[in-house]
Write an enzyme that holds these catalytic residues in place. Structure first.
Site, PDB file in Angstrom:
ATOM      1  N   ASP A  58       5.730  -2.500   5.642  1.00 32.46           N
ATOM      2  CA  ASP A  58       5.994  -3.370   6.584  1.00 32.46           C
ATOM      3  C   ASP A  58       7.499  -2.866   7.169  1.00 32.46           C
ATOM      4  OD1 ASP A  58       7.725  -3.848   4.572  1.00 32.46           O
ATOM      5  OD2 ASP A  58       7.281  -6.026   4.703  1.00 32.46           O
ATOM      6  N   SER A  59       8.112  -1.677   6.725  1.00 30.09           N
ATOM      7  CA  SER A  59       9.165  -0.986   7.451  1.00 30.09           C
ATOM      8  C   SER A  59       8.678  -0.466   8.813  1.00 30.09           C
ATOM      9  CB  SER A  59       9.436   0.145   6.572  1.00 30.09           C
ATOM     10  OG  SER A  59       8.449   1.127   6.385  1.00 30.09           O
ATOM     11  N   ASP A  97       1.211  -3.032   3.277  1.00 27.71           N
ATOM     12  CA  ASP A  97       2.046  -4.175   2.779  1.00 27.71           C
ATOM     13  C   ASP A  97       1.421  -5.499   3.257  1.00 27.71           C
ATOM     14  OD1 ASP A  97       4.180  -3.556   1.183  1.00 27.71           O
ATOM     15  OD2 ASP A  97       5.362  -2.866   2.926  1.00 27.71           O
ATOM     16  N   LYS A 127       0.112  -4.501  -1.081  1.00 27.07           N
ATOM     17  CA  LYS A 127       1.525  -4.407  -1.699  1.00 27.07           C
ATOM     18  C   LYS A 127       2.077  -5.722  -1.419  1.00 27.07           C
ATOM     19  CE  LYS A 127       5.214  -1.752  -0.763  1.00 27.07           C
ATOM     20  NZ  LYS A 127       6.322  -2.704  -0.467  1.00 27.07           N
ATOM     21  N   GLU A 129       5.569  -8.150  -2.465  1.00 27.25           N
ATOM     22  CA  GLU A 129       7.160  -8.521  -3.001  1.00 27.25           C
ATOM     23  C   GLU A 129       7.148  -9.680  -3.642  1.00 27.25           C
ATOM     24  OE1 GLU A 129      10.074  -8.155   0.221  1.00 27.25           O
ATOM     25  OE2 GLU A 129       9.228  -6.073   1.100  1.00 27.25           O
ATOM     26  N   GLU A 196      12.689  -1.095  -6.112  1.00 26.19           N
ATOM     27  CA  GLU A 196      13.745  -0.823  -4.989  1.00 26.19           C
ATOM     28  C   GLU A 196      15.075  -0.943  -5.438  1.00 26.19           C
ATOM     29  OE1 GLU A 196      12.470  -1.784  -1.151  1.00 26.19           O
ATOM     30  OE2 GLU A 196      14.044  -0.958  -0.085  1.00 26.19           O
TER      31      GLU A 196
HETATM   32  O1  KIV Z   1       8.135  -1.205   3.843  1.00 26.97           O
HETATM   33  C1  KIV Z   1       8.358  -0.024   3.070  1.00 26.97           C
HETATM   34  O2  KIV Z   1       8.416   0.968   3.729  1.00 26.97           O
HETATM   35  C2  KIV Z   1       8.575  -0.051   1.626  1.00 26.97           C
HETATM   36  C3  KIV Z   1       9.121   0.859   0.958  1.00 26.97           C
HETATM   37  C4  KIV Z   1      10.497   0.905   1.213  1.00 26.97           C
HETATM   38  C5  KIV Z   1       8.895   0.963  -0.558  1.00 26.97           C
HETATM   39  O3  KIV Z   1       8.245  -1.334   1.089  1.00 26.97           O
END
Ligand code: KIV
Length: 278
Positions: A58-59, A97, A127, A129, A196
């Site tokens: 989600d980056s 994510d 994924k 969090e 992280e």
């Molecule tokens: O969203 C992302 O890129 C991440 C990584 C930094 C692990 O969760």
């Protein structure tokens, strides 16, 4: 296809990385390489290079859309990015994510979100969090046969709770919660955990205490694998240089130079020349 198509070399026989293969890699002490990608062309390059896991993080909210945080990106937008990556990935396991608001506090909604990512994007895993507080959602998704990767330590979706992007779990209470969360995620059935921005010593301890692979970002060398955001490691993000980042290229400079040359050639009328026309 025209002359302008992107040429990529294709591996003849490609064996898809699975969660089982990742577990075997940990068991024999082989490190796991993971990198983000958000679009077809970039994912094709990453996959062709031999990446084990491609993370559609989600980056994307930051590096693709220019938002300050990861919170604004929507499930539909994640599905768009993920489906482009999946079309390119022949070997890598594609992990996507679950975005902010698509799984917290409602396990039924969490399952629906995960199902949409698997069905509409063709992803291989999701994924999420958090630790114990999202256990019900993790469990429900796993029950549906969807592999889940955990994410502990600095969890950017909770940035407004923590207030900063500094190193997490330096204090014993937070470190202890992280240890317990890691064990809980393993017990629930997660196939791996991203750690992280936590102290290397704690990441080592956690990596040794769980059987499943840990993937670190700013968590030191003892994790079972490493992940970076592709824009950061290629130096596309000018000026973003946290201590944990190893920058392998300076694409901002290189692309800027190439684009300036193009502008110059157009303005000076040297492009196109006679060989570049019909
Ligand atoms: O969203 C992302 O890129 C991440 C990584 C930094 C692990 O969760």
């Amino acid at each position: 296809m025209s002359e302008t198509h992107i040429t990529m070399s294709v591996n003849k026989e490609v064996k898809r990385i699975t969660t089982h293969i990742l577990q075997e890699m940990k068991n024999r002490g082989e490190k796991i390489a993971m990198l983000t990608a958000y679009d077809y062309s970039m994912a094709a390059i990453v996959d062709n290079a031999g990446m084990d896991i491609i993370l559609v993080g989600d980056s994307a909210s930051n590096v693709m859309a220019g938002h300050e945080t990861t919170l604004p990106i929507t499930l539909d937008q994640m599905i768009y990015h993920a489906s482009s990556v999946v079309r390119a990935a022949k070997r890598a396991l594609v992990v996507v994510d679950l975005p902010f608001g698509s799984y917290q506090g409602n396990s039924k909604e969490a399952l629906n979100s995960a199902i949409r990512i698997m069905k509409e994007a063709g992803a291989h895993a999701v994924k999420m969090e958090g630790g114990i507080e999202i256990a019900e959602s993790v469990s429900r998704i796993l029950t549906a046969g969807i592999p889940v990767m955990g994410h502990l330590g600095l969890t950017p979706q909770s940035i407004y709770k923590f207030g900063t992007y500094t190193v997490r779990a330096k204090q014993e209470a937070e470190a202890q919660k992280l240890r317990e969360d890691a064990l809980k995620l393993q017990e629930l059935g997660c196939f791996g955990i991203v750690l992280e921005k936590i102290p290397a010593k704690l990441a080592k301890e956690v990596s040794e205490s769980v059987q499943i692979p840990t993937i670190g970002i700013g968590a030191g060398r003892h994790c079972d694998g490493q992940v970076l955001v592709i824009h950061d490691m290629l130096g596309i993000n000018d000026g973003f240089k946290p201590r944990f980042l190893r920058q392998y290229s300076n694409l901002f400079e290189q692309m800027n130079g190439a684009i300036k040359n193009y502008i110059g050639d157009v303005k000076s009328k040297s492009f196109p020349n006679e060989q570049e026309q019909y």
